[in-house]
Design a protein around this motif. Structure first.
Motif, PDB file in Angstrom:
ATOM      1  N   ALA A 192       0.837  -1.211   0.000  1.00  0.00           N
ATOM      2  CA  ALA A 192       0.000   0.000   0.000  1.00  0.00           C
ATOM      3  C   ALA A 192       0.865   1.251   0.000  1.00  0.00           C
ATOM      4  CB  ALA A 192      -0.948  -0.007   1.196  1.00  0.00           C
ATOM      5  N   ALA A 193       1.927   1.252   0.803  1.00  0.00           N
ATOM      6  CA  ALA A 193       2.823   2.412   0.857  1.00  0.00           C
ATOM      7  C   ALA A 193       3.543   2.602  -0.479  1.00  0.00           C
ATOM      8  CB  ALA A 193       3.825   2.254   1.993  1.00  0.00           C
ATOM      9  N   HIS A 194       3.933   1.492  -1.119  1.00  0.00           N
ATOM     10  CA  HIS A 194       4.637   1.574  -2.396  1.00  0.00           C
ATOM     11  C   HIS A 194       3.721   2.130  -3.487  1.00  0.00           C
ATOM     12  CE1 HIS A 194       7.000  -0.397  -5.849  1.00  0.00           C
ATOM     13  NE2 HIS A 194       7.695   0.630  -5.416  1.00  0.00           N
ATOM     14  N   GLU A 195       2.501   1.616  -3.568  1.00  0.00           N
ATOM     15  CA  GLU A 195       1.568   2.108  -4.573  1.00  0.00           C
ATOM     16  C   GLU A 195       1.218   3.576  -4.324  1.00  0.00           C
ATOM     17  OE1 GLU A 195      -1.478  -0.950  -4.539  1.00  0.00           O
ATOM     18  OE2 GLU A 195      -0.408  -2.059  -6.109  1.00  0.00           O
ATOM     19  N   ALA A 196       1.098   3.968  -3.043  1.00  0.00           N
ATOM     20  CA  ALA A 196       0.862   5.383  -2.717  1.00  0.00           C
ATOM     21  C   ALA A 196       2.070   6.224  -3.115  1.00  0.00           C
ATOM     22  CB  ALA A 196       0.554   5.554  -1.231  1.00  0.00           C
ATOM     23  N   GLY A 197       3.275   5.703  -2.920  1.00  0.00           N
ATOM     24  CA  GLY A 197       4.488   6.417  -3.314  1.00  0.00           C
ATOM     25  C   GLY A 197       4.581   6.598  -4.817  1.00  0.00           C
ATOM     26  N   ILE A 198       4.236   5.550  -5.577  1.00  0.00           N
ATOM     27  CA  ILE A 198       4.245   5.662  -7.040  1.00  0.00           C
ATOM     28  C   ILE A 198       3.209   6.698  -7.481  1.00  0.00           C
ATOM     29  CG2 ILE A 198       3.833   4.472  -9.233  1.00  0.00           C
ATOM     30  CD1 ILE A 198       4.767   1.867  -7.821  1.00  0.00           C
ATOM     31  N   ALA A 199       2.017   6.639  -6.887  1.00  0.00           N
ATOM     32  CA  ALA A 199       0.970   7.609  -7.227  1.00  0.00           C
ATOM     33  C   ALA A 199       1.418   9.033  -6.896  1.00  0.00           C
ATOM     34  CB  ALA A 199      -0.330   7.267  -6.505  1.00  0.00           C
ATOM     35  N   SER A 200       2.121   9.202  -5.785  1.00  0.00           N
ATOM     36  CA  SER A 200       2.631  10.519  -5.398  1.00  0.00           C
ATOM     37  C   SER A 200       3.666  11.013  -6.414  1.00  0.00           C
ATOM     38  CB  SER A 200       3.237  10.453  -3.996  1.00  0.00           C
ATOM     39  OG  SER A 200       3.811  11.682  -3.633  1.00  0.00           O
ATOM     40  N   SER A 201       4.568  10.125  -6.833  1.00  0.00           N
ATOM     41  CA  SER A 201       5.554  10.500  -7.851  1.00  0.00           C
ATOM     42  C   SER A 201       4.869  10.873  -9.156  1.00  0.00           C
ATOM     43  CB  SER A 201       6.551   9.358  -8.081  1.00  0.00           C
ATOM     44  OG  SER A 201       7.369   9.166  -6.948  1.00  0.00           O
ATOM     45  N   LEU A 202       3.818  10.140  -9.532  1.00  0.00           N
ATOM     46  CA  LEU A 202       3.085  10.472 -10.747  1.00  0.00           C
ATOM     47  C   LEU A 202       2.402  11.830 -10.630  1.00  0.00           C
ATOM     48  CD1 LEU A 202       1.526   7.017 -11.720  1.00  0.00           C
ATOM     49  CD2 LEU A 202       3.204   8.337 -13.032  1.00  0.00           C
ATOM     50  N   ALA A 203       1.857  12.134  -9.463  1.00  0.00           N
ATOM     51  CA  ALA A 203       1.247  13.459  -9.252  1.00  0.00           C
ATOM     52  C   ALA A 203       2.306  14.551  -9.366  1.00  0.00           C
ATOM     53  CB  ALA A 203       0.555  13.512  -7.892  1.00  0.00           C
ATOM     54  N   ASN A 204       3.494  14.287  -8.803  1.00  0.00           N
ATOM     55  CA  ASN A 204       4.597  15.249  -8.912  1.00  0.00           C
ATOM     56  C   ASN A 204       5.030  15.427 -10.369  1.00  0.00           C
ATOM     57  OD1 ASN A 204       4.597  15.413  -6.113  1.00  0.00           O
ATOM     58  ND2 ASN A 204       6.351  14.043  -5.870  1.00  0.00           N
ATOM     59  N   LEU A 205       5.088  14.311 -11.101  1.00  0.00           N
ATOM     60  CA  LEU A 205       5.449  14.359 -12.523  1.00  0.00           C
ATOM     61  C   LEU A 205       4.430  15.189 -13.296  1.00  0.00           C
ATOM     62  CD1 LEU A 205       7.106  13.457 -15.007  1.00  0.00           C
ATOM     63  CD2 LEU A 205       5.765  11.332 -14.990  1.00  0.00           C
ATOM     64  N   ALA A 206       3.152  14.965 -13.014  1.00  0.00           N
ATOM     65  CA  ALA A 206       2.102  15.732 -13.680  1.00  0.00           C
ATOM     66  C   ALA A 206       2.266  17.228 -13.385  1.00  0.00           C
ATOM     67  CB  ALA A 206       0.720  15.258 -13.227  1.00  0.00           C
ATOM     68  N   SER A 207       2.458  17.572 -12.130  1.00  0.00           N
ATOM     69  CA  SER A 207       2.640  18.989 -11.765  1.00  0.00           C
ATOM     70  C   SER A 207       3.844  19.580 -12.480  1.00  0.00           C
ATOM     71  CB  SER A 207       2.806  19.144 -10.260  1.00  0.00           C
ATOM     72  OG  SER A 207       1.626  18.791  -9.595  1.00  0.00           O
ATOM     73  N   TYR A 208       4.935  18.814 -12.543  1.00  0.00           N
ATOM     74  CA  TYR A 208       6.172  19.284 -13.152  1.00  0.00           C
ATOM     75  C   TYR A 208       5.986  19.568 -14.643  1.00  0.00           C
ATOM     76  CZ  TYR A 208      11.071  19.564 -14.490  1.00  0.00           C
ATOM     77  OH  TYR A 208      12.266  19.988 -14.990  1.00  0.00           O
ATOM     78  N   VAL A 209       5.481  18.588 -15.391  1.00  0.00           N
ATOM     79  CA  VAL A 209       5.391  18.765 -16.846  1.00  0.00           C
ATOM     80  C   VAL A 209       4.229  19.690 -17.237  1.00  0.00           C
ATOM     81  CG1 VAL A 209       6.577  16.623 -17.407  1.00  0.00           C
ATOM     82  CG2 VAL A 209       4.092  16.634 -17.315  1.00  0.00           C
ATOM     83  N   GLU A 210       3.149  19.678 -16.467  1.00  0.00           N
ATOM     84  CA  GLU A 210       2.028  20.567 -16.798  1.00  0.00           C
ATOM     85  C   GLU A 210       2.389  22.020 -16.551  1.00  0.00           C
ATOM     86  OE1 GLU A 210      -1.272  18.879 -14.631  1.00  0.00           O
ATOM     87  OE2 GLU A 210      -1.398  17.160 -15.992  1.00  0.00           O
TER      88      GLU A 210
END
Length: 165
Positions: free
Chosen positions: A144-162
């Motif tokens: 659960a922590a790993h999947e939440a961490g991946i989702a958090s990184s994806l949210a950060n990636l979205a913020s960065y590129v957007e």
């Protein structure tokens, strides 16, 4: 066979832009660390057979002790396959004394154009669905922590590129 964890997100940017952020040293330091961590790339060789070494530091290690030290996770990542702008395959090995973190985890970042973005800076442009699949996840990593961490990184990636678009 080890465990598989995954997460995905639609990002309001074209695949080439997202792919570029996956292979940019400074970008990785900004978006890859999940919430509650900061990252520093120590070595960088962005080509098939190359890779990077990242030190992830917990901002508050009280509830999440690190794998490498009390406050850090150190990971050596090799680029196993680079297919612009569709896929990045990484092989990650954590530096840890605890055998429950041993082994090589494969992380596949798959990028697929999904049409027009409806939100973000690229609201009139192309969007990309990014799916991250982690296979052979070491048993010491909580799913659960790993999947939440991946989702958090994806949210950060979205913020960065957007924001850049």
């Amino acid at each position: 066979m080890g465990r598989t964890d995954r997460a995905s997100r639609v990002i309001a940017a074209p695949p080439a832009t997202v792919y570029g952020a996956l292979l940019d040293r400074q970008a990785l330091e900004v978006w890859l660390p999940p919430d509650g961590m900061r990252g520093r790339v120590e070595q960088w060789d962005p080509r098939p057979g190359g890779g990077f070494r990242m030190v992830l530091t917990y901002l508050d290690p009280t509830d999440s002790p690190g794998k490498t030290s009390e406050a850090t996770d150190v990971v050596d990542v090799g680029f196993a396959d680079l297919v612009p702008p569709e896929r990045v395959v990484q092989r990650a090995v954590f530096e840890a004394d605890d055998p429950s973190y041993a082994g090589t985890m494969t992380m596949t970042w798959h990028l697929a154009a999904v049409g027009e973005a409806t939100t973000g800076a690229a609201a009139t442009g192309e969007a990309t669905e990014v799916t991250v699949t982690a296979t052979d996840v070491p048993p010491g990593i909580d799913q659960a922590a790993h999947e939440a961490g991946i989702a958090s990184s994806l949210a950060n990636l979205a913020s960065y590129v957007e924001a850049a678009g």
